[in-house]
Design a protein around this motif. Sequence first.
Motif, PDB file in Angstrom:
ATOM      1  N   SER A 142      -5.791 -94.365  -1.378  1.00 13.91           N
ATOM      2  CA  SER A 142      -7.134 -94.939  -1.027  1.00 13.91           C
ATOM      3  C   SER A 142      -7.088 -96.162  -0.449  1.00 13.91           C
ATOM      4  O   SER A 142      -7.987 -97.162  -0.807  1.00 13.91           O
ATOM      5  N   PRO A 173      -7.880 -99.445   1.744  1.00 10.14           N
ATOM      6  CA  PRO A 173      -9.010 -99.912   2.218  1.00 10.14           C
ATOM      7  C   PRO A 173      -8.816 -99.914   3.606  1.00 10.14           C
ATOM      8  O   PRO A 173      -7.607-100.440   4.246  1.00 10.14           O
ATOM      9  N   ASP A 174      -9.774 -99.998   4.426  1.00 10.58           N
ATOM     10  CA  ASP A 174      -9.828 -99.940   6.097  1.00 10.58           C
ATOM     11  C   ASP A 174      -9.264-101.424   6.477  1.00 10.58           C
ATOM     12  O   ASP A 174      -8.363-101.563   7.124  1.00 10.58           O
ATOM     13  N   ALA A 175      -9.888-102.433   5.839  1.00  9.93           N
ATOM     14  CA  ALA A 175      -9.300-103.754   6.305  1.00  9.93           C
ATOM     15  C   ALA A 175      -7.926-103.808   5.677  1.00  9.93           C
ATOM     16  O   ALA A 175      -7.438-104.711   6.662  1.00  9.93           O
ATOM     17  N   VAL A 191      -5.350-101.822   5.878  1.00  7.02           N
ATOM     18  CA  VAL A 191      -4.900-100.826   7.037  1.00  7.02           C
ATOM     19  C   VAL A 191      -4.769-101.896   8.258  1.00  7.02           C
ATOM     20  O   VAL A 191      -3.716-101.918   8.946  1.00  7.02           O
ATOM     21  N   GLU A 192      -5.938-102.253   8.731  1.00  5.28           N
ATOM     22  CA  GLU A 192      -6.058-103.154   9.894  1.00  5.28           C
ATOM     23  C   GLU A 192      -5.124-104.398   9.760  1.00  5.28           C
ATOM     24  O   GLU A 192      -4.721-104.778  10.838  1.00  5.28           O
ATOM     25  N   THR A 212      -7.050 -97.103  16.844  1.00  4.07           N
ATOM     26  CA  THR A 212      -7.877 -95.699  16.442  1.00  4.07           C
ATOM     27  C   THR A 212      -7.054 -94.636  16.906  1.00  4.07           C
ATOM     28  O   THR A 212      -6.672 -93.506  16.326  1.00  4.07           O
ATOM     29  N   GLU A 265      -9.497-108.967   5.599  1.00  2.00           N
ATOM     30  CA  GLU A 265     -10.457-108.982   7.017  1.00  2.00           C
ATOM     31  C   GLU A 265      -9.876-109.946   7.825  1.00  2.00           C
ATOM     32  O   GLU A 265     -10.113-110.036   9.211  1.00  2.00           O
ATOM     33  N   ARG A 304      -1.928 -92.794   6.221  1.00  2.00           N
ATOM     34  CA  ARG A 304      -2.500 -93.712   7.693  1.00  2.00           C
ATOM     35  C   ARG A 304      -1.341 -94.429   8.290  1.00  2.00           C
ATOM     36  O   ARG A 304      -1.543 -95.509   8.714  1.00  2.00           O
ATOM     37  N   LEU A 314      -3.831 -94.183  14.332  1.00  4.34           N
ATOM     38  CA  LEU A 314      -4.416 -93.568  13.069  1.00  4.34           C
ATOM     39  C   LEU A 314      -4.617 -92.310  13.160  1.00  4.34           C
ATOM     40  O   LEU A 314      -4.220 -91.227  12.422  1.00  4.34           O
ATOM     41  N   TYR A 353      -1.165-103.196  10.176  1.00  2.00           N
ATOM     42  CA  TYR A 353      -0.981-102.850  11.583  1.00  2.00           C
ATOM     43  C   TYR A 353      -1.115-104.101  12.485  1.00  2.00           C
ATOM     44  O   TYR A 353       0.004-104.235  13.730  1.00  2.00           O
TER      45      TYR A 353
END
Length: 436
Positions: free
Chosen positions: A211, A213-215, A217-218, A160, A146, A182, A163, A221
Amino acid sequence: MNQPAWLEAAWAEFGVREIPGKENSAEILRYFREAGDTSVQSEETPWCAAFAGAMLKRAGCEGTGSLLARSFLDWGLSLDEPRFGAIAVLARGDDPAAGHVGFLIGTAGEKLYLLGGNQNDAVSVAPFDAARLLGFRWPNTEAHAEQTAASNGIFAKLLTHVLDMEGGYSNDPYDPGGPTNRGVTLEVYANFKGQTIDAGSRPRLIAELKSIPDAVVEAIYDRRYYDPAHCALFTAPLALMHFDAAVNHGVGAAIRMLQQAVNVTVDGEIGPETLAAIGSRSLIDLIDDYAEIRRTRYRALPHFWRFGRGWLKRVDATLALGKSWAAAEGTTRGLLEPDQIAKGETSMNTTTTKTTDDGSKWWAQSKTLWGTLITAAATVLPVVAPAIGVSLPANLIQTFGDQVLTAVQALTGVFGTALAIYGRFKASSVLSLRKN
């Protein structure tokens, strides 16, 4: 061979060294700033911890913020066994506060081979007595995820869109990226985790990738595309086109296409010439040209028959969204104003061409000869190394060679480089492994 992102960053700096005399290396001073200390103005200050911290920062991990090598003993995760790319913290002399820190790349008997800064006054590979080891550390990538994700609103908007374009999990046999979720390939995910893909780890890593996690992925990127492509320098419409291109074509290719669109020297580095040209162009004309260059590039790819329709739709969607942003915000420029770029100096410093006033310095940074020798050595050392007890596998040696040869593509002036090499042979070699 997979290697951690911080090690990739460190290999890219191989050969940077101190400047004899009163001058200071701009690259070394930059390590201090990136590691979190803006007060240091001289390379006389020990800089091994600054180098380690800077490379971690470039890889999306926070370092210790300290210039003390031993500060890494309280950082990240402790490892019980050596691990390729791990941070090795060493004692130095009898001083309980002194130490050295570097990235582990191999072992040989009672020696640890570290890639690190301030080793013989340079970023180099050097052997150290294993008896000096205080501990191996590894970044806690999940805890830092994060922290590494960009917090500004533009990045969130760009991500956004990307993705949406990338979709969910896929494993198309015609896709050279293999299992992807993703937009994150299995190889990229394993690299982020600092793990190697093999028969045993592959099923587990694929399950984790499905699976992701969003954090995470961010963070991926941000550190692999948004930051290296210097998207923060641009207004949202151009940043959108450039970020999407970096993700789908690669950062280097995206920069070269952007340079082609503004008709400047195509060298893969965003410097003053490129920025000036971007600032002088109409935003809409620029992203139109950029989009057309992307379409042309897609049509030349061998898998266009399979993925071409989707690729072209992606460009069209990106262009349309960028234009809608420009219309809604009244944006006519592709380049942000200087006072809008919070860290413009830092972003520019990472791409500014290195000076060549000192012949030995230029040669050491070019890495041309090192790349050739080490790549060739990948076929020789694995054969002769066991006889002397050295454990440096061919894929590790070849990985380094690939990193070096990538850096060579950015160089110009074959004749000038040859002269620099000739001059450098009169000095000590950065590559030699010396005892401390």
